[in-house]
Design a protein around this motif. Sequence first.
Motif, PDB file in Angstrom:
ATOM      1  N   ASP A   1       0.856  -1.183   0.000  1.00 38.29           N
ATOM      2  CA  ASP A   1       0.000   0.000   0.000  1.00 38.29           C
ATOM      3  C   ASP A   1       0.893   1.234   0.000  1.00 38.29           C
ATOM      4  N   SER A   2       1.184   1.743  -1.194  1.00 40.50           N
ATOM      5  CA  SER A   2       2.111   2.870  -1.301  1.00 40.50           C
ATOM      6  C   SER A   2       1.697   3.773  -2.440  1.00 40.50           C
ATOM      7  N   ASN A   3       2.192   5.019  -2.398  1.00 37.78           N
ATOM      8  CA  ASN A   3       1.970   5.955  -3.495  1.00 37.78           C
ATOM      9  C   ASN A   3       2.949   5.642  -4.616  1.00 37.78           C
ATOM     10  N   LEU A   4       2.420   5.467  -5.808  1.00 36.33           N
ATOM     11  CA  LEU A   4       3.249   5.129  -6.962  1.00 36.33           C
ATOM     12  C   LEU A   4       3.204   6.274  -7.962  1.00 36.33           C
ATOM     13  N   GLN A   5       4.248   6.371  -8.757  1.00 37.45           N
ATOM     14  CA  GLN A   5       4.303   7.366  -9.818  1.00 37.45           C
ATOM     15  C   GLN A   5       4.321   6.653 -11.163  1.00 37.45           C
ATOM     16  N   LEU A   6       3.515   7.153 -12.056  1.00 35.77           N
ATOM     17  CA  LEU A   6       3.400   6.552 -13.386  1.00 35.77           C
ATOM     18  C   LEU A   6       3.938   7.551 -14.401  1.00 35.77           C
ATOM     19  N   SER A   7       4.997   7.173 -15.087  1.00 36.43           N
ATOM     20  CA  SER A   7       5.595   8.066 -16.087  1.00 36.43           C
ATOM     21  C   SER A   7       5.237   7.577 -17.479  1.00 36.43           C
ATOM     22  N   LEU A   8       4.683   8.492 -18.256  1.00 43.52           N
ATOM     23  CA  LEU A   8       4.296   8.157 -19.623  1.00 43.52           C
ATOM     24  C   LEU A   8       5.421   8.510 -20.584  1.00 43.52           C
ATOM     25  N   PRO A   9       5.602   7.724 -21.651  1.00 40.73           N
ATOM     26  CA  PRO A   9       6.567   8.115 -22.684  1.00 40.73           C
ATOM     27  C   PRO A   9       6.073   9.360 -23.406  1.00 40.73           C
ATOM     28  N   PRO A  10       6.958  10.105 -24.028  1.00 41.85           N
ATOM     29  CA  PRO A  10       6.526  11.320 -24.730  1.00 41.85           C
ATOM     30  C   PRO A  10       5.593  10.997 -25.884  1.00 41.85           C
ATOM     31  N   ASP A  11       4.765  11.963 -26.205  1.00 43.36           N
ATOM     32  CA  ASP A  11       3.811  11.795 -27.305  1.00 43.36           C
ATOM     33  C   ASP A  11       4.546  11.949 -28.633  1.00 43.36           C
ATOM     34  N   THR A  12       5.150  10.852 -29.084  1.00 40.66           N
ATOM     35  CA  THR A  12       5.866  10.837 -30.351  1.00 40.66           C
ATOM     36  C   THR A  12       5.100   9.974 -31.345  1.00 40.66           C
ATOM     37  N   PRO A  13       5.348  10.166 -32.650  1.00 40.83           N
ATOM     38  CA  PRO A  13       4.636   9.339 -33.642  1.00 40.83           C
ATOM     39  C   PRO A  13       4.886   7.854 -33.396  1.00 40.83           C
ATOM     40  N   LEU A  14       3.831   7.075 -33.498  1.00 42.43           N
ATOM     41  CA  LEU A  14       3.958   5.638 -33.295  1.00 42.43           C
ATOM     42  C   LEU A  14       4.666   5.008 -34.486  1.00 42.43           C
ATOM     43  N   VAL A  15       5.404   3.945 -34.192  1.00 43.95           N
ATOM     44  CA  VAL A  15       6.186   3.306 -35.241  1.00 43.95           C
ATOM     45  C   VAL A  15       5.265   2.598 -36.215  1.00 43.95           C
ATOM     46  N   SER A  16       5.814   2.270 -37.384  1.00 46.02           N
ATOM     47  CA  SER A  16       5.038   1.576 -38.405  1.00 46.02           C
ATOM     48  C   SER A  16       4.859   0.113 -38.030  1.00 46.02           C
ATOM     49  N   ASN A  17       4.141  -0.604 -38.854  1.00 41.95           N
ATOM     50  CA  ASN A  17       3.827  -1.997 -38.567  1.00 41.95           C
ATOM     51  C   ASN A  17       4.923  -2.961 -38.989  1.00 41.95           C
ATOM     52  N   GLY A  18       6.088  -2.488 -39.369  1.00 43.81           N
ATOM     53  CA  GLY A  18       7.167  -3.380 -39.775  1.00 43.81           C
ATOM     54  C   GLY A  18       6.806  -4.133 -41.041  1.00 43.81           C
ATOM     55  N   ARG A  19       7.080  -5.416 -41.077  1.00 39.61           N
ATOM     56  CA  ARG A  19       6.777  -6.243 -42.237  1.00 39.61           C
ATOM     57  C   ARG A  19       5.342  -6.745 -42.168  1.00 39.61           C
ATOM     58  N   ASN A  20       4.435  -5.834 -41.976  1.00 36.33           N
ATOM     59  CA  ASN A  20       3.008  -6.147 -41.962  1.00 36.33           C
ATOM     60  C   ASN A  20       2.637  -7.155 -40.880  1.00 36.33           C
ATOM     61  N   GLY A  21       3.483  -7.255 -39.852  1.00 39.19           N
ATOM     62  CA  GLY A  21       3.145  -8.078 -38.706  1.00 39.19           C
ATOM     63  C   GLY A  21       3.413  -9.559 -38.855  1.00 39.19           C
ATOM     64  N   MET A  22       3.941 -10.015 -40.001  1.00 43.63           N
ATOM     65  CA  MET A  22       4.122 -11.445 -40.188  1.00 43.63           C
ATOM     66  C   MET A  22       5.230 -12.008 -39.313  1.00 43.63           C
ATOM     67  N   ASP A  23       6.057 -11.167 -38.710  1.00 43.60           N
ATOM     68  CA  ASP A  23       7.090 -11.652 -37.801  1.00 43.60           C
ATOM     69  C   ASP A  23       6.713 -11.409 -36.336  1.00 43.60           C
ATOM     70  N   HIS A  24       5.443 -11.265 -36.081  1.00 45.23           N
ATOM     71  CA  HIS A  24       4.967 -11.179 -34.706  1.00 45.23           C
ATOM     72  C   HIS A  24       4.814 -12.593 -34.160  1.00 45.23           C
ATOM     73  N   PRO A  25       5.150 -12.833 -32.880  1.00 44.42           N
ATOM     74  CA  PRO A  25       5.088 -14.209 -32.349  1.00 44.42           C
ATOM     75  C   PRO A  25       3.720 -14.847 -32.442  1.00 44.42           C
ATOM     76  N   MET A  26       2.640 -14.073 -32.314  1.00 48.08           N
ATOM     77  CA  MET A  26       1.305 -14.651 -32.424  1.00 48.08           C
ATOM     78  C   MET A  26       1.080 -15.245 -33.808  1.00 48.08           C
ATOM     79  N   ILE A  27       1.528 -14.536 -34.844  1.00 50.51           N
ATOM     80  CA  ILE A  27       1.341 -15.008 -36.214  1.00 50.51           C
ATOM     81  C   ILE A  27       2.350 -16.097 -36.543  1.00 50.51           C
ATOM     82  N   GLU A  28       3.583 -15.963 -36.058  1.00 53.80           N
ATOM     83  CA  GLU A  28       4.580 -16.984 -36.317  1.00 53.80           C
ATOM     84  C   GLU A  28       4.203 -18.311 -35.667  1.00 53.80           C
ATOM     85  N   ALA A  29       3.547 -18.268 -34.522  1.00 56.14           N
ATOM     86  CA  ALA A  29       3.077 -19.506 -33.896  1.00 56.14           C
ATOM     87  C   ALA A  29       2.019 -20.172 -34.779  1.00 56.14           C
TER      88      ALA A  29
END
Length: 410
Positions: free
Chosen positions: A211-239
């Motif tokens: 039971d303690s006070n916590l601090q939550l730090s957000l990353p800066p609001d920068t453009p999100l990265v692209s999807n790479g190779r259309n997601g085909m190398d994501h572990p969910m799809i590779e499985a």
Amino acid sequence: MIRLAEIQVILVLLVAISSPSTAQSLEAVDQWIAEALANNAALGAQKSSIEVARAGVDSSDTWADPVFKYGIAPETLAGPNTVGHRFELSQQLPWPDQLSASRKAAEAEVIAARQDTQWRVRQLTASVKGAYAQWWFANEAIELHHETRALVEQLAKVSDQRLSYGVGSQSQMLRVQTELDTLDARLVELKADQARLAGKLIPLLGRRPTDSNLQLSLPPDTPLVSNGRNGMDHPMIEAAQAREAEARARLEIAETNRRPAFTASAGYNSLWADDSKRWMIGIGIRIPFSGQRQHSAVRKAAAEVSQHQWRTTQAHREWLASIADMKASVQAGYDRLDILNQRHLPNQRAHWEASLNELASGTGRLEDAINSARQLNGVKLARAAIIRDLYSARAGYEALLPMDTTDVSN
């Protein structure tokens, strides 16, 4: 009238009370992630599936065990002749491509187990970050509740001083006390919610959080990265792709099972009087009688290949939908937080200060000041909720990034 110096003292106290807390976090999110990755039971079971799959690889392309047969002629045991014995050793001869297909199926199963584990690690990391944000929000809600109560206590002081100068009323003091009682009852509910949440986090962390006070730090609001190779190398799809490859290998095995199966054998039979006939070698052929069983197995394996192809397609589509949803949630969260920080919260703080000044000068209503204190707490609580949801959405988005994508928030 209340003296100006006393009002100024009260306002200074209120500004100090309403200023953001600078308490340091006693538990870091990285600590939670490390504990979950080390102690989470579901992840431990998933890791064991890799060893299960590995154990199947070693024997996947080995020959079947040879069969040894021994026979004896019982009536020769008590007779004058030599006891009759018969020995035979047989070995099934596999097709080479049958062994290689079996090996490919076992190796694909290992890849699927590894990718499932990697995906589980990502999901668990995102879940821990979301739980950390929930726990931070529960503590933040209690802290903001204390701030609101402090504001109402200041209203009580102003009302008491106005009453002592004969410009206030007893009903105002009772109204403020009623508000304080309501806040105390609300605090009981908040602490109960916090305790319930702590219990829900035990399966995730293996323990109750402190039971303690916590601090939550957000990353800066920068453009999100692209999807790479259309997601085909994501572990969910590779499985899913690995399971499709395993199904194809098992289809190859089913195809080879339609061929005749050969067995080589060697033996010795002492019942033959002629010594030259006692040693024997031979070959056996198992010919499918109708081929129906083998044909059904091929049809089943082909259907399973089609089934896994559709599952791979569905996994990719779900990935595209999920990452689009998370990106929208992250961007909307940053936009809402910017509006709240730049406009809503400053305006509400100004509204509270104006309400307090008007009450002190006798031109404002007590109920308006109480509502202003509530609204200020509501805005701060809404800001905390946005940070909580944004932090969780960002964690979910990071879990969906392809393997070769560098996360801008790292």
